[in-house]
Design a protein around this motif. Structure first.
Motif, PDB file in Angstrom:
ATOM      1  N   ARG A  20     -26.431 -11.389  -4.145  1.00 15.28           N
ATOM      2  CA  ARG A  20     -27.762 -11.202  -3.569  1.00 15.28           C
ATOM      3  C   ARG A  20     -27.819 -11.470  -2.076  1.00 15.28           C
ATOM      4  N   LEU A  21     -27.106 -12.524  -1.631  1.00 15.95           N
ATOM      5  CA  LEU A  21     -27.271 -12.988  -0.253  1.00 15.95           C
ATOM      6  C   LEU A  21     -26.026 -12.853   0.612  1.00 15.95           C
ATOM      7  N   GLY A  22     -24.907 -12.482   0.001  1.00 16.25           N
ATOM      8  CA  GLY A  22     -23.658 -12.417   0.750  1.00 16.25           C
ATOM      9  C   GLY A  22     -22.928 -13.748   0.690  1.00 16.25           C
TER      10      GLY A  22
ATOM     11  N   PRO B 284     -33.672 -17.901   0.465  1.00 21.63           N
ATOM     12  CA  PRO B 284     -35.136 -17.918   0.403  1.00 21.63           C
ATOM     13  C   PRO B 284     -35.677 -18.232  -0.983  1.00 21.63           C
ATOM     14  N   GLY B 285     -34.948 -17.883  -2.028  1.00 23.51           N
ATOM     15  CA  GLY B 285     -35.420 -18.158  -3.389  1.00 23.51           C
ATOM     16  C   GLY B 285     -35.544 -19.641  -3.673  1.00 23.51           C
ATOM     17  N   SER B 286     -34.540 -20.410  -3.302  1.00 19.26           N
ATOM     18  CA  SER B 286     -34.610 -21.850  -3.572  1.00 19.26           C
ATOM     19  C   SER B 286     -35.684 -22.507  -2.713  1.00 19.26           C
TER      20      SER B 286
ATOM     21  N   TYR C  27     -38.896 -24.710  -4.275  1.00 19.37           N
ATOM     22  CA  TYR C  27     -39.284 -26.097  -3.986  1.00 19.37           C
ATOM     23  C   TYR C  27     -40.682 -26.167  -3.382  1.00 19.37           C
ATOM     24  N   GLU C  28     -41.019 -25.217  -2.546  1.00 23.87           N
ATOM     25  CA  GLU C  28     -42.356 -25.223  -1.965  1.00 23.87           C
ATOM     26  C   GLU C  28     -43.411 -24.974  -3.042  1.00 23.87           C
TER      27      GLU C  28
ATOM     28  N   ARG D 196     -36.306 -36.495  -2.833  1.00 22.64           N
ATOM     29  CA  ARG D 196     -35.880 -35.787  -1.626  1.00 22.64           C
ATOM     30  C   ARG D 196     -34.685 -34.903  -1.940  1.00 22.64           C
ATOM     31  N   LEU D 197     -34.571 -33.811  -1.198  1.00 21.32           N
ATOM     32  CA  LEU D 197     -33.473 -32.878  -1.431  1.00 21.32           C
ATOM     33  C   LEU D 197     -33.275 -31.996  -0.220  1.00 21.32           C
ATOM     34  N   ASP D 198     -32.179 -31.256  -0.248  1.00 21.35           N
ATOM     35  CA  ASP D 198     -31.977 -30.234   0.759  1.00 21.35           C
ATOM     36  C   ASP D 198     -31.651 -28.925   0.061  1.00 21.35           C
ATOM     37  N   ALA D 199     -31.925 -27.826   0.760  1.00 23.72           N
ATOM     38  CA  ALA D 199     -31.657 -26.483   0.243  1.00 23.72           C
ATOM     39  C   ALA D 199     -31.103 -25.646   1.387  1.00 23.72           C
ATOM     40  N   TYR D 200     -30.223 -24.717   1.060  1.00 26.06           N
ATOM     41  CA  TYR D 200     -29.686 -23.835   2.092  1.00 26.06           C
ATOM     42  C   TYR D 200     -30.814 -23.015   2.704  1.00 26.06           C
TER      43      TYR D 200
END
Length: 177
Positions: free
Chosen positions: A30-32, A142-144, A148-149, A134-138
């Motif tokens: 999907r994203l490369g 855009p999907g992740s 979370y939002e 708390r977390l981080d996302a790439y």
């Protein structure tokens, strides 16, 4: 049958490995190419399972299981990585439960399993008296970020970690004292 959320056991290692590989392949389609692609070797997953920490100070792997098969996994820890600078959070001194490497098998994505896992994670935090998750996302996924939002996580910062963009998120899960 409803899924269960539990600390991963050795018999889940193969499922976790397969879902990580499949999810990485799906994201690459999907994203490369990106940091999501890679290997998930069963022996290293088994070692992570063996080193589970009931205090959650060290990273502990949890799984969502349905009909005997692990279909989602997430690592939880109260020990924040060094690149999560305290000054980036809304309450820098507050304790938090960190979410790492949330993966849902591509065959069951968009069916509520990710929401189920995150609700369970928030329950773990509340049950332990931890006010934040708390977390981080790439940033390139855009999907992740939308996921979370949609769950009510506040975007705190976008950082660069060795050439990879990460979005930091947090959510208060306990009311202020």
């Amino acid at each position: 049958m409803a899924p269960t959320f539990e600390v991963a056991r050795l018999e889940h290692a193969l499922d976790v490995s397969q879902m990580r590989v499949a999810a990485g392949e799906r994201l690459t389609e999907r994203l490369g190419p990106g940091n999501w692609a890679g290997t998930a070797l069963v022996p290293s997953i088994k070692e992570r399972i063996r080193s589970a920490d009931p205090t959650l100070h060290r990273s502990t792997l949890f799984v969502a299981v349905e009909e005997g098969r692990a279909l989602a996994s997430v690592a939880l820890s109260t020990f924040a990585p060094g690149f999560w600078k305290k000054s980036l959070w809304s309450e820098p001194g507050a304790s938090a439960l960190g979410v790492f490497a949330l993966v849902v098998h591509p065959d069951v994505q968009r069916q509520g399993l990710g929401r189920f896992v995150m609700a369970q994670v928030e329950g773990v935090a509340r049950g332990r008296g931890i006010p934040f998750v708390r977390l981080d996302a790439y940033s390139a996924n855009p999907g992740s970020n939308a996921f979370y939002e949609a769950l009510g996580y506040d975007r705190r910062a976008v950082i660069d970690l060795r050439g990879t963009g990460l979005v930091l998120y947090e959510k208060r899960v306990l009311p202020r004292p």
